[in-house]
Write a protein that holds these residues in place. Structure first.
Motif, PDB file in Angstrom:
ATOM      1  N   PRO A   1      32.678  10.463 -10.405  1.00  0.00           N
ATOM      2  CA  PRO A   1      32.749   9.297  -9.561  1.00  0.00           C
ATOM      3  C   PRO A   1      33.207   9.555  -8.230  1.00  0.00           C
ATOM      4  N   ALA A   2      33.015   8.837  -7.179  1.00  0.00           N
ATOM      5  CA  ALA A   2      33.019   9.137  -5.890  1.00  0.00           C
ATOM      6  C   ALA A   2      34.627   8.660  -5.757  1.00  0.00           C
ATOM      7  N   ALA A   3      35.253   8.918  -4.912  1.00  0.00           N
ATOM      8  CA  ALA A   3      36.655   8.504  -4.369  1.00  0.00           C
ATOM      9  C   ALA A   3      36.626   6.967  -3.748  1.00  0.00           C
ATOM     10  N   SER A   4      37.562   6.116  -4.106  1.00  0.00           N
ATOM     11  CA  SER A   4      37.607   4.987  -3.463  1.00  0.00           C
ATOM     12  C   SER A   4      37.555   5.265  -1.965  1.00  0.00           C
ATOM     13  N   SER A   5      37.212   4.243  -1.057  1.00  0.00           N
ATOM     14  CA  SER A   5      37.264   4.364   0.387  1.00  0.00           C
ATOM     15  C   SER A   5      38.882   3.959   0.614  1.00  0.00           C
ATOM     16  N   PRO A   6      39.656   4.912   1.528  1.00  0.00           N
ATOM     17  CA  PRO A   6      40.879   4.354   2.046  1.00  0.00           C
ATOM     18  C   PRO A   6      41.058   3.308   2.799  1.00  0.00           C
ATOM     19  N   THR A   7      42.160   2.692   3.069  1.00  0.00           N
ATOM     20  CA  THR A   7      42.201   1.549   3.946  1.00  0.00           C
ATOM     21  C   THR A   7      42.681   2.377   5.259  1.00  0.00           C
ATOM     22  N   PRO A   8      41.798   1.580   6.274  1.00  0.00           N
ATOM     23  CA  PRO A   8      42.065   2.284   7.507  1.00  0.00           C
ATOM     24  C   PRO A   8      43.593   2.388   7.833  1.00  0.00           C
ATOM     25  N   SER A   9      43.926   3.337   8.418  1.00  0.00           N
ATOM     26  CA  SER A   9      45.380   3.076   8.980  1.00  0.00           C
ATOM     27  C   SER A   9      45.517   2.469  10.394  1.00  0.00           C
ATOM     28  N   ALA A  10      46.657   1.814  10.609  1.00  0.00           N
ATOM     29  CA  ALA A  10      46.744   1.308  11.814  1.00  0.00           C
ATOM     30  C   ALA A  10      46.959   2.143  13.141  1.00  0.00           C
ATOM     31  N   SER A  11      47.655   3.520  12.810  1.00  0.00           N
ATOM     32  CA  SER A  11      47.697   4.079  14.012  1.00  0.00           C
ATOM     33  C   SER A  11      47.656   5.646  13.583  1.00  0.00           C
ATOM     34  N   PRO A  12      47.171   6.631  14.445  1.00  0.00           N
ATOM     35  CA  PRO A  12      47.202   7.989  13.784  1.00  0.00           C
ATOM     36  C   PRO A  12      48.722   8.539  13.530  1.00  0.00           C
ATOM     37  N   SER A  13      48.738   9.355  12.585  1.00  0.00           N
ATOM     38  CA  SER A  13      50.137   9.655  12.051  1.00  0.00           C
ATOM     39  C   SER A  13      50.882  10.758  13.179  1.00  0.00           C
ATOM     40  N   ALA A  14      52.106  10.687  12.868  1.00  0.00           N
ATOM     41  CA  ALA A  14      52.816  11.446  14.248  1.00  0.00           C
ATOM     42  C   ALA A  14      52.703  12.770  13.838  1.00  0.00           C
ATOM     43  N   ASN A  15      52.810  13.317  12.585  1.00  0.00           N
ATOM     44  CA  ASN A  15      52.652  14.640  12.170  1.00  0.00           C
ATOM     45  C   ASN A  15      51.528  14.565  11.321  1.00  0.00           C
ATOM     46  N   PRO A  16      50.184  14.808  11.558  1.00  0.00           N
ATOM     47  CA  PRO A  16      49.191  14.954  10.615  1.00  0.00           C
ATOM     48  C   PRO A  16      49.073  15.657   9.355  1.00  0.00           C
ATOM     49  N   LYS A  17      49.631  16.975   9.676  1.00  0.00           N
ATOM     50  CA  LYS A  17      49.793  18.082   8.842  1.00  0.00           C
ATOM     51  C   LYS A  17      50.730  17.793   7.721  1.00  0.00           C
ATOM     52  N   SER A  18      51.661  17.146   8.055  1.00  0.00           N
ATOM     53  CA  SER A  18      52.922  16.709   7.133  1.00  0.00           C
ATOM     54  C   SER A  18      52.197  15.825   6.318  1.00  0.00           C
ATOM     55  N   THR A  19      51.420  14.763   6.930  1.00  0.00           N
ATOM     56  CA  THR A  19      51.037  13.783   6.139  1.00  0.00           C
ATOM     57  C   THR A  19      50.267  14.320   5.198  1.00  0.00           C
ATOM     58  N   LEU A  20      49.483  15.294   5.295  1.00  0.00           N
ATOM     59  CA  LEU A  20      48.366  15.723   4.426  1.00  0.00           C
ATOM     60  C   LEU A  20      49.025  16.535   3.264  1.00  0.00           C
ATOM     61  N   LEU A  21      50.173  17.280   3.816  1.00  0.00           N
ATOM     62  CA  LEU A  21      50.750  18.066   2.718  1.00  0.00           C
ATOM     63  C   LEU A  21      51.487  17.132   1.674  1.00  0.00           C
ATOM     64  N   ALA A  22      52.078  16.032   2.049  1.00  0.00           N
ATOM     65  CA  ALA A  22      52.869  15.200   1.427  1.00  0.00           C
ATOM     66  C   ALA A  22      51.862  14.492   0.405  1.00  0.00           C
ATOM     67  N   ALA A  23      50.433  14.361   0.765  1.00  0.00           N
ATOM     68  CA  ALA A  23      49.528  13.804  -0.062  1.00  0.00           C
ATOM     69  C   ALA A  23      49.132  14.680  -1.158  1.00  0.00           C
ATOM     70  N   VAL A  24      49.112  15.726  -1.241  1.00  0.00           N
ATOM     71  CA  VAL A  24      48.775  16.915  -2.119  1.00  0.00           C
ATOM     72  C   VAL A  24      49.804  16.485  -3.672  1.00  0.00           C
ATOM     73  N   PRO A  25      48.926  16.624  -4.725  1.00  0.00           N
ATOM     74  CA  PRO A  25      49.208  16.008  -5.967  1.00  0.00           C
ATOM     75  C   PRO A  25      50.718  17.172  -6.260  1.00  0.00           C
ATOM     76  N   THR A  26      51.534  16.470  -6.954  1.00  0.00           N
ATOM     77  CA  THR A  26      52.988  17.244  -7.483  1.00  0.00           C
ATOM     78  C   THR A  26      53.025  16.671  -8.924  1.00  0.00           C
ATOM     79  N   GLU A  27      54.135  17.435  -9.311  1.00  0.00           N
ATOM     80  CA  GLU A  27      54.749  17.062 -10.670  1.00  0.00           C
ATOM     81  C   GLU A  27      55.110  15.598 -10.817  1.00  0.00           C
ATOM     82  N   GLU A  28      55.383  15.047  -9.601  1.00  0.00           N
ATOM     83  CA  GLU A  28      55.833  13.711  -9.909  1.00  0.00           C
ATOM     84  C   GLU A  28      54.630  12.675 -10.164  1.00  0.00           C
ATOM     85  N   ASP A  29      53.564  13.108  -9.929  1.00  0.00           N
ATOM     86  CA  ASP A  29      52.302  12.087  -9.923  1.00  0.00           C
ATOM     87  C   ASP A  29      51.990  11.974 -11.402  1.00  0.00           C
TER      88      ASP A  29
END
Length: 283
Positions: free
Chosen positions: A42-70
């Motif tokens: 199944p295709a992943a659902s389309s994300p809701t457009p963000s209001a503005s670019p994140s201040a630290n895009p790499k940190s945002t990406l790393l925070a989105a990686v699955p963890t043991e809390e998911d």
């Protein structure tokens, strides 16, 4: 956040499946016919457009990686060595992995599945286009619990290694300061596949880093983060190298909180693996 430092369970199960189907083809006289039963992811659902670019895009990406809390979620992955699908259940430290390998010459398809709960592993094998192979190879159709002590190489069989089977965390950490927020949950940049052993091992099944030469230091990627803040896809555009054509490494994570828990197969669903299972894995 835990970083998988090896090729990971997904890479391991693809290697086991490829070796097993080669062994089956070499030791059987089957010439059946059947269609490949690969399942469309199944295709992943389309994300809701963000209001503005994140201040630290790499940190945002790393925070989105699955963890043991998911919560439990589904995943799929594909690279030049094949494709794998499954479910990750971080709370239960469990994972389901399935890979389908087709033998073109004998026209049969083998589906190899593993169920992993912590250090325990169960295996199930089925054939499409050659049902008699299960009987010929004396393989039951139930889940077979594996005794790792009976394996020639215990490390070759997958086991639960964390909530990021696609090694996206290790890959994205090698992006340096190249990550750009394109808006709408989409991020782009380049990764340096020579940046330490973590990323080299994570990509071991997908690409020959040394063969890429300088191109390995700037491999383009696109990542998508969903409206729920979870990483939904990571795609690396691997350039051509020598006789190898350009290809892609793709990981998708989806159905967070909707996927089933991974539970131990019990009762009539399972049995101890017979000698024939170890012959297949050790062959």
């Amino acid at each position: 956040m835990r970083i998988t430092q090896q090729a990971g369970p997904a890479g391991r199960v693809r290697r086991v499946a490829a070796a097993a189907v080669s062994l089956v083809a070499a030791t059987s006289l089957v010439a059946g016919c059947g269609d490949d039963d690969s399942q469309e992811t199944p295709a992943a659902s389309s994300p809701t457009p963000s209001a503005s670019p994140s201040a630290n895009p790499k940190s945002t990406l790393l925070a989105a990686v699955p963890t043991e809390e998911d919560p439990a979620f589904r995943f799929s992955g594909s690279d030049p060595s094949g494709a794998v699908t499954g479910v990750v259940d971080p709370a239960g430290k469990g994972m389901d992995l399935t890979v389908t390998e087709k033998d073109e010459e004998l026209d049969f398809t083998m589906k190899l599945s593993f169920r992993l709960i912590e250090q325990r592993s169960w295996m199930k094998v089925s054939f499409d286009g050659a049902d008699q192979l299960s009987s010929m190879l004396k393989l039951p159709k139930k889940w077979m619990e594996l005794d790792h002590a009976k394996l020639t190489d215990p490390a070759s069989v997958p086991y639960y290694e964390g909530a990021d089977p696609g090694n996206t965390g290790a890959i994205l950490r090698a992006a340096g300061d190249t990550v750009t927020d394109q808006g709408g949950g989409t991020y782009t940049g380049t990764v340096d596949l020579t940046h330490g052993e973590h990323v080299r091992q994570a990509m071991a099944d997908a690409v020959d880093v040394d063969a890429l030469g300088e191109a390995a230091k700037t491999v383009p990627f696109t990542a998508v983060v969903g409206a729920d803040g979870n990483l939904t896809s990571l795609t690396l555009e691997i350039p051509a190298a020598g006789k190898r054509k350009a290809t892609k490494y793709v990981v998708k994570y989806f159905d967070f909180g909707k996927a089933p828990k991974v539970t131990e197969p019990t009762g009539s669903q399972a049995q101890k693996a017979p000698a024939s299972a170890y012959e297949l894995l050790n062959g």
